[in-house]
Write a protein that holds these residues in place. Structure first.
Motif, PDB file in Angstrom:
ATOM      1  N   GLY B  66       4.658  -2.248  -3.981  1.00 16.22           N
ATOM      2  CA  GLY B  66       4.392  -3.443  -3.258  1.00 16.22           C
ATOM      3  C   GLY B  66       2.922  -3.522  -2.803  1.00 16.22           C
ATOM      4  O   GLY B  66       2.390  -2.656  -2.886  1.00 16.22           O
ATOM      5  N   ARG B  74      -2.569  -9.416   3.093  1.00 21.91           N
ATOM      6  CA  ARG B  74      -1.791  -8.453   1.922  1.00 21.91           C
ATOM      7  C   ARG B  74      -2.755  -7.947   0.901  1.00 21.91           C
ATOM      8  O   ARG B  74      -3.664  -8.964   0.618  1.00 21.91           O
ATOM      9  CB  ARG B  74      -0.897  -9.356   1.282  1.00 21.91           C
ATOM     10  CG  ARG B  74       0.560  -9.632   2.061  1.00 21.91           C
ATOM     11  CD  ARG B  74       1.258 -10.518   1.088  1.00 21.91           C
ATOM     12  NE  ARG B  74       1.758 -10.346   0.081  1.00 21.91           N
ATOM     13  CZ  ARG B  74       2.913  -9.666  -0.404  1.00 21.91           C
ATOM     14  NH1 ARG B  74       3.663  -9.387   0.685  1.00 21.91           N
ATOM     15  NH2 ARG B  74       3.206  -9.027  -1.585  1.00 21.91           N
ATOM     16  N   ALA B  77      -1.402  -5.872  -5.100  1.00 19.13           N
ATOM     17  CA  ALA B  77      -0.287  -5.088  -5.365  1.00 19.13           C
ATOM     18  C   ALA B  77      -0.746  -3.482  -5.922  1.00 19.13           C
ATOM     19  O   ALA B  77      -1.910  -3.642  -6.567  1.00 19.13           O
ATOM     20  CB  ALA B  77       0.361  -5.844  -6.517  1.00 19.13           C
ATOM     21  N   GLU B 244      18.177  -6.390 -11.041  1.00 15.15           N
ATOM     22  CA  GLU B 244      17.360  -6.448 -10.164  1.00 15.15           C
ATOM     23  C   GLU B 244      17.631  -6.350  -8.769  1.00 15.15           C
ATOM     24  O   GLU B 244      17.116  -5.543  -8.125  1.00 15.15           O
ATOM     25  CB  GLU B 244      16.834  -7.900 -10.303  1.00 15.15           C
ATOM     26  CG  GLU B 244      15.245  -8.119 -10.382  1.00 15.15           C
ATOM     27  CD  GLU B 244      15.048  -9.369 -10.778  1.00 15.15           C
ATOM     28  OE1 GLU B 244      15.401  -9.961 -11.961  1.00 15.15           O
ATOM     29  OE2 GLU B 244      14.212  -9.842  -9.814  1.00 15.15           O
ATOM     30  N   ALA B 248      16.778  -2.945  -6.282  1.00 10.43           N
ATOM     31  CA  ALA B 248      16.132  -3.143  -5.049  1.00 10.43           C
ATOM     32  C   ALA B 248      17.012  -2.425  -3.921  1.00 10.43           C
ATOM     33  O   ALA B 248      15.977  -1.862  -2.915  1.00 10.43           O
ATOM     34  CB  ALA B 248      16.096  -4.769  -4.658  1.00 10.43           C
ATOM     35  N   ASP B 263      10.017  -5.325   1.187  1.00 12.34           N
ATOM     36  CA  ASP B 263      10.075  -4.232   0.293  1.00 12.34           C
ATOM     37  C   ASP B 263       8.715  -3.678   0.051  1.00 12.34           C
ATOM     38  O   ASP B 263       7.792  -4.489   0.085  1.00 12.34           O
ATOM     39  CB  ASP B 263      10.544  -5.133  -1.120  1.00 12.34           C
ATOM     40  CG  ASP B 263      11.870  -5.303  -1.075  1.00 12.34           C
ATOM     41  OD1 ASP B 263      12.665  -5.117  -0.132  1.00 12.34           O
ATOM     42  OD2 ASP B 263      12.344  -6.231  -1.904  1.00 12.34           O
ATOM     43  N   ASP B 264       8.668  -2.470  -0.329  1.00  9.84           N
ATOM     44  CA  ASP B 264       7.289  -1.863  -0.512  1.00  9.84           C
ATOM     45  C   ASP B 264       7.173  -1.792  -2.151  1.00  9.84           C
ATOM     46  O   ASP B 264       6.349  -0.791  -2.544  1.00  9.84           O
ATOM     47  CB  ASP B 264       7.003  -0.353   0.076  1.00  9.84           C
ATOM     48  CG  ASP B 264       8.387   0.487  -0.362  1.00  9.84           C
ATOM     49  OD1 ASP B 264       8.883   0.185  -1.083  1.00  9.84           O
ATOM     50  OD2 ASP B 264       7.936   1.647  -0.076  1.00  9.84           O
ATOM     51  N   ARG B 266       7.678  -4.407  -5.906  1.00  4.96           N
ATOM     52  CA  ARG B 266       8.299  -5.567  -6.495  1.00  4.96           C
ATOM     53  C   ARG B 266       8.711  -5.530  -7.897  1.00  4.96           C
ATOM     54  O   ARG B 266       8.468  -4.589  -8.753  1.00  4.96           O
ATOM     55  CB  ARG B 266       7.199  -6.793  -6.336  1.00  4.96           C
ATOM     56  CG  ARG B 266       5.719  -6.381  -6.995  1.00  4.96           C
ATOM     57  CD  ARG B 266       4.939  -7.007  -6.882  1.00  4.96           C
ATOM     58  NE  ARG B 266       3.675  -6.865  -7.536  1.00  4.96           N
ATOM     59  CZ  ARG B 266       3.104  -7.661  -8.610  1.00  4.96           C
ATOM     60  NH1 ARG B 266       3.406  -9.033  -8.365  1.00  4.96           N
ATOM     61  NH2 ARG B 266       2.147  -7.405  -9.554  1.00  4.96           N
ATOM     62  N   GLN B 268       9.547  -7.387 -11.553  1.00  4.29           N
ATOM     63  CA  GLN B 268       9.192  -8.511 -12.359  1.00  4.29           C
ATOM     64  C   GLN B 268      10.036  -8.672 -13.571  1.00  4.29           C
ATOM     65  O   GLN B 268      10.139  -7.469 -14.356  1.00  4.29           O
ATOM     66  CB  GLN B 268       7.648  -8.272 -12.681  1.00  4.29           C
ATOM     67  CG  GLN B 268       6.646  -8.905 -11.658  1.00  4.29           C
ATOM     68  CD  GLN B 268       5.306  -8.875 -12.148  1.00  4.29           C
ATOM     69  OE1 GLN B 268       4.909  -7.910 -12.292  1.00  4.29           O
ATOM     70  NE2 GLN B 268       4.727  -9.867 -12.115  1.00  4.29           N
TER      71      GLN B 268
END
Lengths: 231, 411
Positions: B66, B74, B77, B244, B248, B263-264, B266, B268
């Motif tokens: 993340g 931010r 990524a 998914e 997580a 979350d650290d 992601r 997709q």
């Protein structure tokens, strides 16, 4: 025996702007099978209106029309089309052939709209064209034919479905004298072969071919030579 | 038999006024051409997307580190190396319905072979990666578990790399230098083409994950086991959503993320990414669809107009037909059929025009197109429908005309 055509107190009014024109007033008429009737009168006397009612093309404002004892104007539109198809043939002053169809196709037109189709409509159309003396010009377009020939095609079209009643609206109005006589002679032949002919004209000479003359003036019958004979 | 005669009749009538008829259907021609173009582009886009999905591999989830939040901003990524090989193993072990969890590290490197050099993506992977994406070699062999276990200096190269570094000679058995190490080429991948972002998927080379970490990509000082991506393949498309969520949960637990903390990593869904990448197509197709709709409307009105003129012109013909026994519905059918025929001819012309125009799209706009027989059917059906809709009014007028007018005009 009852007659082929019975008109019972027929009235017809046309509306022209805010004026009402009485095209026919109180016309009573009987025509028997096999008669040759001329309807004469000055223009505007209601001749054509009478013819369009006899031809089931127009409805009277009031009164009844019996064809074969069938009350014509009580029928549906579909039945009216069928009456026009099977019982009535019409010829017009200006022939009214469809310009893009050949002579043969023009003659076959009423066969096209027959409810119970003929087995060989083309043969029938060809036979009728030969009957009116045009056997050699079947593939011609109307524009390639003389006036007299066009009217012969129109007559063939009118009789191709063996109608009871042949209506003619000034059939010789657009023709010269010799052609006129030939066309009238043809109608005479057809009438002798048991066809009932009603011919509208303002030409006394043409009317003389008929055996009965009905005179119209201002929408009313003012004279009928054949009344006694027919009755 | 009789309806055949009506078709014949309609043909003769259209042919009698050929130039007028063609002018009248111009709108229909344009409209149908637009329909053809829309369908060709949409079909092309669909084929392209499904081709891309196939080349991506089906049922794939991409797990990536993340973004780091520094001072409320931010970062891009991947700025945190939060994922590890152990995470990949844990996912494979603990998440149900998962076939493969393949770790991946990758970096852009300059590679050298002889006197040629080429900058490309060097990726460290395990054999599972190829399995997940469904990739195969065209020549040679793929990486195997032994290569990974022994940190072998072997490489499998993409088609583009093969072309750029070896210029047509056979790369198998030759060496490629990446940084200070030489790698033996053991395989060349089958050609893949571009992915949905336009990136050349053949411009890549793969070395064992272990070798990458030791010799090439370099260990992270903070997290020596870090990987850049974990590629997860699920059993089926239906299980992707559940997978998914489960991934997580596993990762949050392993990374000790609790409560509302973000979350650290992601996750997709590649197919979703591919499908949302077709916006340009959709804008184009909606634009051309609008054009199609307007043209068909205008075209239909044109046809209606010419049919109304035709009814007026042929009032005598209609009268004669009625006088000799045509029923109103016969007349209605005749004129309706004529309008439909007129529009169908327009539709056929539009099909040709649309085909020619659509053929020019790939070179003009760079989009793929696709033709199929269904398209011809759609075009003909659309144009006939226009004929029916806009032929109704003239046909009704014709059917209602008064045959008595024949005699009155003769008076």
């Amino acid at each position: 025996m009852s007659s082929l055509v019975t008109l019972d107190h027929i009235h017809k009014q046309h509306r022209l702007g805010n004026q009402t024109v009485h095209a026919l007033s109180d016309v009573c008429l009987e025509i028997n099978r096999g008669e040759f009737v001329a309807v004469v009168g000055p223009s505007g006397s209601g001749k054509s209106t009478l013819l369009s009612i006899l031809g089931c093309l127009d409805r009277p404002s009031c009164g009844s029309y019996y064809l074969h004892d069938e009350d014509v104007f009580a029928q549906s539109k579909i039945r009216l089309s069928e009456l026009r198809n099977r019982h009535i043939g019409i010829i017009f002053q200006d022939f009214n052939l469809l310009p893009r169809l050949t002579a043969l196709e023009n003659v076959a037109l009423p066969l096209f709209y027959r409810r119970e189709p003929m087995r060989n409509p083309t043969a029938r159309a060809r036979a009728v064209l030969e009957e009116v003396g045009l056997g050699t010009r079947m593939r011609h377009m109307p524009a390639q034919l003389s006036g007299g020939e066009q009217q012969r095609v129109a007559i063939a079209r009118a009789i191709v479905n063996d109608p009871d009643l042949l209506l003619a609206d000034e059939p010789t109005g657009a023709l010269d004298t010799s052609t006129r006589d030939a066309i009238l002679a043809l109608l005479d032949v057809l009438q002798r072969a048991a066809l009932t002919v009603v011919l509208v004209t303002h030409d006394p000479e043409v009317a003389s071919y008929a055996r009965r003359t009905i005179r119209l003036r201002d929408g009313a019958i003012i004279g009928d030579t054949g009344c006694r004979g027919a009755a | 038999m009789r309806s055949l005669s009506y078709v014949h009749l309609a043909f003769r009538s259209v042919r009698a006024h050929i130039s007028r008829s063609i002018l009248a259907v111009t709108g229909v021609v344009i409209g149908i051409a637009a329909v053809v173009i829309v369908v060709a582009v949409a079909e092309g886009a669909r084929a392209e997307i499904s081709r891309q999905i196939n080349s991506l591999g089906s049922n794939l989830l991409l797990v990536q580190p993340g973004a780091q939040v520094a001072g409320g901003v931010r970062q891009p990524a991947g700025t945190v190396l939060s994922l590890t090989t152990a995470d990949a193993l844990a996912i494979a072990r603990e998440v149900p319905d998962i076939v493969i969890a393949a770790p991946f590290v990758g970096e852009e490197k300059t590679t050298i072979s002889g006197d040629l050099n080429w900058s490309t993506l060097v990726a460290g992977v395990t054999p599972k990666f190829f399995e997940a994406r469904g990739w195969r070699v065209a020549d040679g062999q793929l990486l195997n578990d032994d290569h990974v276990a022994s940190a072998a200096k072997v490489v499998v190269i993409g088609r583009t790399v093969a072309r750029e570094l070896f210029k047509g000679s056979d790369p198998l058995g030759r060496f490629v230098r990446i940084e200070r190490s030489s790698y033996l080429v053991i395989g060349v991948l089958a050609e893949k083409g571009q992915d949905f972002t336009g990136r050349d998927q053949d411009d890549v080379m793969f070395i064992p994950l272990s070798s990458a970490k030791i010799f090439t990509i370099g260990r992270s000082q903070v997290n020596p086991e870090a990987v850049h991506t974990i590629l997860v393949k699920t059993e089926s498309a239906q299980s992707m959503q559940a997978a998914e969520t489960a991934i997580a949960r596993v990762l949050r637990l392993r990374h000790k993320i609790v409560g509302r903390k973000a979350d650290d990593f992601r996750i997709q869904n590649l197919i979703q990414v591919a499908q949302t990448s077709d916006r340009a197509y959709r804008q184009f197709t909606s634009l051309v669809s609008t054009l199609a709709g307007i043209s068909l409307l205008v075209g239909g009105i044109g046809v209606m107009n010419i049919m109304l003129v035709s009814v007026t012109e042929r009032i005598n013909e209609i009268g004669v037909r009625l006088a000799f026994g045509a029923r109103p519905q016969d007349i209605r059918r005749q004129f309706l059929l004529e309008a439909v025929l007129l529009c169908t001819i327009g539709g056929l012309l539009g099909l040709i025009v649309g085909y020619v125009c659509a053929r020019a799209i790939p070179s003009a706009l760079g989009w793929p197109i696709e033709f199929n027989g269904q398209m011809a059917l759609i075009a003909i059906a659309c144009s006939s429908l226009v004929g029916v809709v806009f032929g109704l009014l003239p046909a009704e007028r014709a059917a209602r005309s008064d045959p008595a007018a024949l005699l009155r005009s003769g008076l």
